[in-house]
Design a protein around this motif. Structure first.
Motif, PDB file in Angstrom:
ATOM      1  N   SER A  46       0.826  -1.207   0.000  1.00 12.03           N
ATOM      2  CA  SER A  46       0.000   0.000   0.000  1.00 12.03           C
ATOM      3  C   SER A  46       0.863   1.260   0.000  1.00 12.03           C
ATOM      4  CB  SER A  46      -0.946   0.015   1.208  1.00 12.03           C
ATOM      5  OG  SER A  46      -0.237   0.226   2.420  1.00 12.03           O
ATOM      6  N   THR A  47       2.181   1.081   0.081  1.00 14.78           N
ATOM      7  CA  THR A  47       3.105   2.212   0.069  1.00 14.78           C
ATOM      8  C   THR A  47       3.994   2.159  -1.167  1.00 14.78           C
ATOM      9  OG1 THR A  47       4.905   1.078   1.240  1.00 14.78           O
ATOM     10  CG2 THR A  47       3.182   2.098   2.597  1.00 14.78           C
TER      11      THR A  47
ATOM     12  N   ASN B 169      -5.074   3.238  -1.259  1.00 13.75           N
ATOM     13  CA  ASN B 169      -3.700   2.747  -1.416  1.00 13.75           C
ATOM     14  C   ASN B 169      -3.626   1.229  -1.286  1.00 13.75           C
ATOM     15  OD1 ASN B 169      -1.735   4.879  -1.950  1.00 13.75           O
ATOM     16  ND2 ASN B 169      -2.392   5.758  -0.011  1.00 13.75           N
ATOM     17  N   LEU B 170      -4.388   0.665  -0.354  1.00 12.63           N
ATOM     18  CA  LEU B 170      -4.333  -0.778  -0.122  1.00 12.63           C
ATOM     19  C   LEU B 170      -5.063  -1.562  -1.201  1.00 12.63           C
ATOM     20  CD1 LEU B 170      -3.585  -3.175   1.707  1.00 12.63           C
ATOM     21  CD2 LEU B 170      -5.729  -2.773   2.954  1.00 12.63           C
ATOM     22  N   ASN B 171      -6.240  -1.091  -1.593  1.00 12.69           N
ATOM     23  CA  ASN B 171      -7.126  -1.880  -2.440  1.00 12.69           C
ATOM     24  C   ASN B 171      -7.098  -1.521  -3.919  1.00 12.69           C
ATOM     25  OD1 ASN B 171      -8.680  -3.509  -0.333  1.00 12.69           O
ATOM     26  ND2 ASN B 171      -8.942  -1.428   0.439  1.00 12.69           N
ATOM     27  N   LEU B 172      -6.464  -0.414  -4.267  1.00 14.33           N
ATOM     28  CA  LEU B 172      -6.421   0.002  -5.664  1.00 14.33           C
ATOM     29  C   LEU B 172      -5.017   0.385  -6.110  1.00 14.33           C
ATOM     30  CD1 LEU B 172      -7.716   0.918  -8.371  1.00 14.33           C
ATOM     31  CD2 LEU B 172      -8.126   3.144  -7.265  1.00 14.33           C
ATOM     32  N   LEU B 173      -4.447   1.393  -5.458  1.00 18.57           N
ATOM     33  CA  LEU B 173      -3.215   1.988  -5.968  1.00 18.57           C
ATOM     34  C   LEU B 173      -2.005   1.070  -5.834  1.00 18.57           C
ATOM     35  CD1 LEU B 173      -3.704   5.679  -4.804  1.00 18.57           C
ATOM     36  CD2 LEU B 173      -4.094   4.674  -7.065  1.00 18.57           C
ATOM     37  N   GLY B 174      -2.006   0.171  -4.848  1.00 21.23           N
ATOM     38  CA  GLY B 174      -0.917  -0.793  -4.753  1.00 21.23           C
ATOM     39  C   GLY B 174      -0.849  -1.664  -5.992  1.00 21.23           C
ATOM     40  N   ALA B 175      -2.014  -2.125  -6.457  1.00 18.94           N
ATOM     41  CA  ALA B 175      -2.067  -2.937  -7.670  1.00 18.94           C
ATOM     42  C   ALA B 175      -1.660  -2.119  -8.893  1.00 18.94           C
ATOM     43  CB  ALA B 175      -3.471  -3.501  -7.861  1.00 18.94           C
TER      44      ALA B 175
ATOM     45  N   GLY C 210     -14.510  -1.140  -6.584  1.00 15.67           N
ATOM     46  CA  GLY C 210     -15.219  -0.801  -7.803  1.00 15.67           C
ATOM     47  C   GLY C 210     -14.287  -0.170  -8.822  1.00 15.67           C
ATOM     48  N   ALA C 211     -13.425   0.711  -8.342  1.00 15.72           N
ATOM     49  CA  ALA C 211     -12.455   1.346  -9.230  1.00 15.72           C
ATOM     50  C   ALA C 211     -11.456   0.325  -9.767  1.00 15.72           C
ATOM     51  CB  ALA C 211     -11.717   2.457  -8.485  1.00 15.72           C
ATOM     52  N   LEU C 212     -11.092  -0.663  -8.952  1.00 16.45           N
ATOM     53  CA  LEU C 212     -10.159  -1.701  -9.394  1.00 16.45           C
ATOM     54  C   LEU C 212     -10.760  -2.503 -10.547  1.00 16.45           C
ATOM     55  CD1 LEU C 212      -7.463  -3.175  -8.911  1.00 16.45           C
ATOM     56  CD2 LEU C 212      -8.671  -4.657  -7.276  1.00 16.45           C
ATOM     57  N   ARG C 213     -12.044  -2.783 -10.488  1.00 18.35           N
ATOM     58  CA  ARG C 213     -12.684  -3.532 -11.563  1.00 18.35           C
ATOM     59  C   ARG C 213     -12.721  -2.699 -12.849  1.00 18.35           C
ATOM     60  NH1 ARG C 213     -18.003  -4.694 -13.637  1.00 18.35           N
ATOM     61  NH2 ARG C 213     -18.104  -6.844 -14.355  1.00 18.35           N
ATOM     62  N   THR C 214     -13.035  -1.422 -12.728  1.00 15.08           N
ATOM     63  CA  THR C 214     -13.046  -0.550 -13.905  1.00 15.08           C
ATOM     64  C   THR C 214     -11.658  -0.461 -14.528  1.00 15.08           C
ATOM     65  OG1 THR C 214     -14.868   0.753 -12.984  1.00 15.08           O
ATOM     66  CG2 THR C 214     -13.547   1.784 -14.717  1.00 15.08           C
ATOM     67  N   TYR C 215     -10.662  -0.299 -13.675  1.00 16.68           N
ATOM     68  CA  TYR C 215      -9.265  -0.258 -14.133  1.00 16.68           C
ATOM     69  C   TYR C 215      -8.901  -1.553 -14.850  1.00 16.68           C
ATOM     70  CZ  TYR C 215      -4.215  -1.018 -13.403  1.00 16.68           C
ATOM     71  OH  TYR C 215      -2.892  -1.343 -13.555  1.00 16.68           O
ATOM     72  N   SER C 216      -9.337  -2.687 -14.294  1.00 14.22           N
ATOM     73  CA  SER C 216      -9.030  -3.982 -14.893  1.00 14.22           C
ATOM     74  C   SER C 216      -9.639  -4.111 -16.284  1.00 14.22           C
ATOM     75  CB  SER C 216      -9.554  -5.114 -14.001  1.00 14.22           C
ATOM     76  OG  SER C 216      -8.952  -5.087 -12.724  1.00 14.22           O
ATOM     77  N   LYS C 217     -10.871  -3.648 -16.434  1.00  5.73           N
ATOM     78  CA  LYS C 217     -11.526  -3.723 -17.742  1.00  5.73           C
ATOM     79  C   LYS C 217     -10.761  -2.920 -18.789  1.00  5.73           C
ATOM     80  CE  LYS C 217     -16.367  -4.759 -17.063  1.00  5.73           C
ATOM     81  NZ  LYS C 217     -17.740  -4.284 -17.349  1.00  5.73           N
ATOM     82  N   SER C 218     -10.369  -1.724 -18.428  1.00  5.53           N
ATOM     83  CA  SER C 218      -9.630  -0.883 -19.357  1.00  5.53           C
ATOM     84  C   SER C 218      -8.282  -1.507 -19.703  1.00  5.53           C
ATOM     85  CB  SER C 218      -9.433   0.512 -18.765  1.00  5.53           C
ATOM     86  OG  SER C 218      -8.704   1.339 -19.644  1.00  5.53           O
ATOM     87  N   LEU C 219      -7.603  -2.049 -18.687  1.00  2.00           N
ATOM     88  CA  LEU C 219      -6.304  -2.671 -18.910  1.00  2.00           C
ATOM     89  C   LEU C 219      -6.432  -3.898 -19.805  1.00  2.00           C
ATOM     90  CD1 LEU C 219      -3.416  -2.054 -17.868  1.00  2.00           C
ATOM     91  CD2 LEU C 219      -3.798  -3.787 -16.102  1.00  2.00           C
ATOM     92  N   ALA C 220      -7.500  -4.668 -19.609  1.00  2.00           N
ATOM     93  CA  ALA C 220      -7.725  -5.852 -20.443  1.00  2.00           C
ATOM     94  C   ALA C 220      -7.880  -5.462 -21.907  1.00  2.00           C
ATOM     95  CB  ALA C 220      -8.969  -6.604 -19.962  1.00  2.00           C
ATOM     96  N   ASN C 221      -8.647  -4.419 -22.157  1.00  2.00           N
ATOM     97  CA  ASN C 221      -8.845  -3.979 -23.542  1.00  2.00           C
ATOM     98  C   ASN C 221      -7.547  -3.485 -24.169  1.00  2.00           C
ATOM     99  OD1 ASN C 221     -11.599  -4.528 -23.487  1.00  2.00           O
ATOM    100  ND2 ASN C 221     -12.114  -2.497 -22.705  1.00  2.00           N
TER     101      ASN C 221
ATOM    102  N   ALA D 231     -19.919   0.761   7.019  1.00  2.00           N
ATOM    103  CA  ALA D 231     -18.511   0.733   7.417  1.00  2.00           C
ATOM    104  C   ALA D 231     -17.505   0.647   6.289  1.00  2.00           C
ATOM    105  CB  ALA D 231     -18.269  -0.447   8.368  1.00  2.00           C
ATOM    106  N   THR D 232     -17.924   0.277   5.108  1.00  2.00           N
ATOM    107  CA  THR D 232     -16.917  -0.066   4.100  1.00  2.00           C
ATOM    108  C   THR D 232     -17.066   0.705   2.790  1.00  2.00           C
ATOM    109  OG1 THR D 232     -18.274  -1.932   3.361  1.00  2.00           O
ATOM    110  CG2 THR D 232     -16.565  -2.395   5.006  1.00  2.00           C
ATOM    111  N   LEU D 233     -17.606   1.900   2.832  1.00  2.13           N
ATOM    112  CA  LEU D 233     -17.767   2.670   1.603  1.00  2.13           C
ATOM    113  C   LEU D 233     -16.435   2.950   0.912  1.00  2.13           C
ATOM    114  CD1 LEU D 233     -19.567   4.134  -0.385  1.00  2.13           C
ATOM    115  CD2 LEU D 233     -19.504   6.141   1.107  1.00  2.13           C
ATOM    116  N   PRO D 234     -15.379   3.368   1.624  1.00  6.58           N
ATOM    117  CA  PRO D 234     -14.094   3.566   0.945  1.00  6.58           C
ATOM    118  C   PRO D 234     -13.551   2.275   0.327  1.00  6.58           C
ATOM    119  CG  PRO D 234     -14.097   4.725   3.035  1.00  6.58           C
ATOM    120  CD  PRO D 234     -15.317   3.848   3.025  1.00  6.58           C
ATOM    121  N   TYR D 235     -13.695   1.159   1.036  1.00  9.34           N
ATOM    122  CA  TYR D 235     -13.244  -0.132   0.524  1.00  9.34           C
ATOM    123  C   TYR D 235     -14.019  -0.510  -0.737  1.00  9.34           C
ATOM    124  CZ  TYR D 235     -12.988  -5.266   0.286  1.00  9.34           C
ATOM    125  OH  TYR D 235     -12.842  -6.561  -0.138  1.00  9.34           O
ATOM    126  N   ALA D 236     -15.347  -0.406  -0.669  1.00 12.96           N
ATOM    127  CA  ALA D 236     -16.182  -0.759  -1.808  1.00 12.96           C
ATOM    128  C   ALA D 236     -15.872   0.129  -3.010  1.00 12.96           C
ATOM    129  CB  ALA D 236     -17.661  -0.651  -1.425  1.00 12.96           C
TER     130      ALA D 236
END
Length: 203
Positions: A61-62, A109-115, A158-169, A149-154
């Protein structure tokens, strides 16, 4: 050649983030059973870990943690499989108002930007090799967030999935498959690094 032989991953190099416990640990074990040379990374190596020579202690995450992983992995050349499992939430309950600036940044940072950072550093070599598989583990909360409790996580997932779709294309024509999967949707047998299947983001 039998189907079991075709599903083998002998000679493939893999990296699994968050591979010290839970689903990440199970993925590491399964990939190794299939013959892959599997590296994993997490903040702390568990006691008695069976392959300490294939473990990188780092906080992805860093920026510094990602750099440490990239430095070690790059010594062996391009990866064939890059599996992003690490994730989680530390936001307290209380709805959107309880999530502070620090909570939002930590979750992103943990759930999106690290990847994203690992992909940015490691994908060029995979693309140059002409084949490979990238998997981003998301969450059902990308579509069904638990608002208390988990709006930032969700939001990050969600952004990770969108990023993945774009990267796949983007990478499909270059022989690299990218998938976004929820826990339970991962099948190591599909990680044979080839471009025979059309890249897509899956649920």
């Amino acid at each position: 050649m039998s189907s079991s032989d075709r599903d083998r991953l002998n000679g493939r190099r893999a990296l699994v983030t968050g591979g010290s416990k839970g689903s990440g640990k199970a993925i590491v074990q399964r990939l190794r059973e299939m013959g892959a040379d599997v590296w994993t990374t997490a903040r702390t190596m568990p006691g008695g870990y069976e392959r300490p020579d294939r473990f990188i202690e780092a906080d992805t995450s860093t920026v510094g943690g990602v750099e440490a992983v990239v430095s070690k992995i790059s010594e062996g050349g391009a990866l064939d499989i890059l599996e992003h499992v690490v994730g989680g939430s530390s936001t307290p309950p209380g709805g959107f108002a309880a999530a502070t600036e620090e909570h939002w940044l930590a979750e992103l940072n943990l759930n999106l930007l690290g990847a994203v950072r690992l992909d940015r550093a490691l994908l060029p070599a995979i693309v140059e090799a002409g084949s490979g598989v990238v998997v981003h583990v998301t969450s059902i909360q990308r579509e069904m967030p638990l608002r208390d409790a988990t709006l930032p996580y969700a939001s990050a997932k969600g952004a990770l999935r969108t990023y993945s779709k774009s990267l796949a294309n983007e990478l499909a024509p270059r022989g690299v498959r990218v998938n976004a999967v929820s826990p339970g949707g991962f099948r190591p047998e599909r990680m044979r690094a080839s471009s025979t299947s059309s890249p897509r983001a899956t649920d």
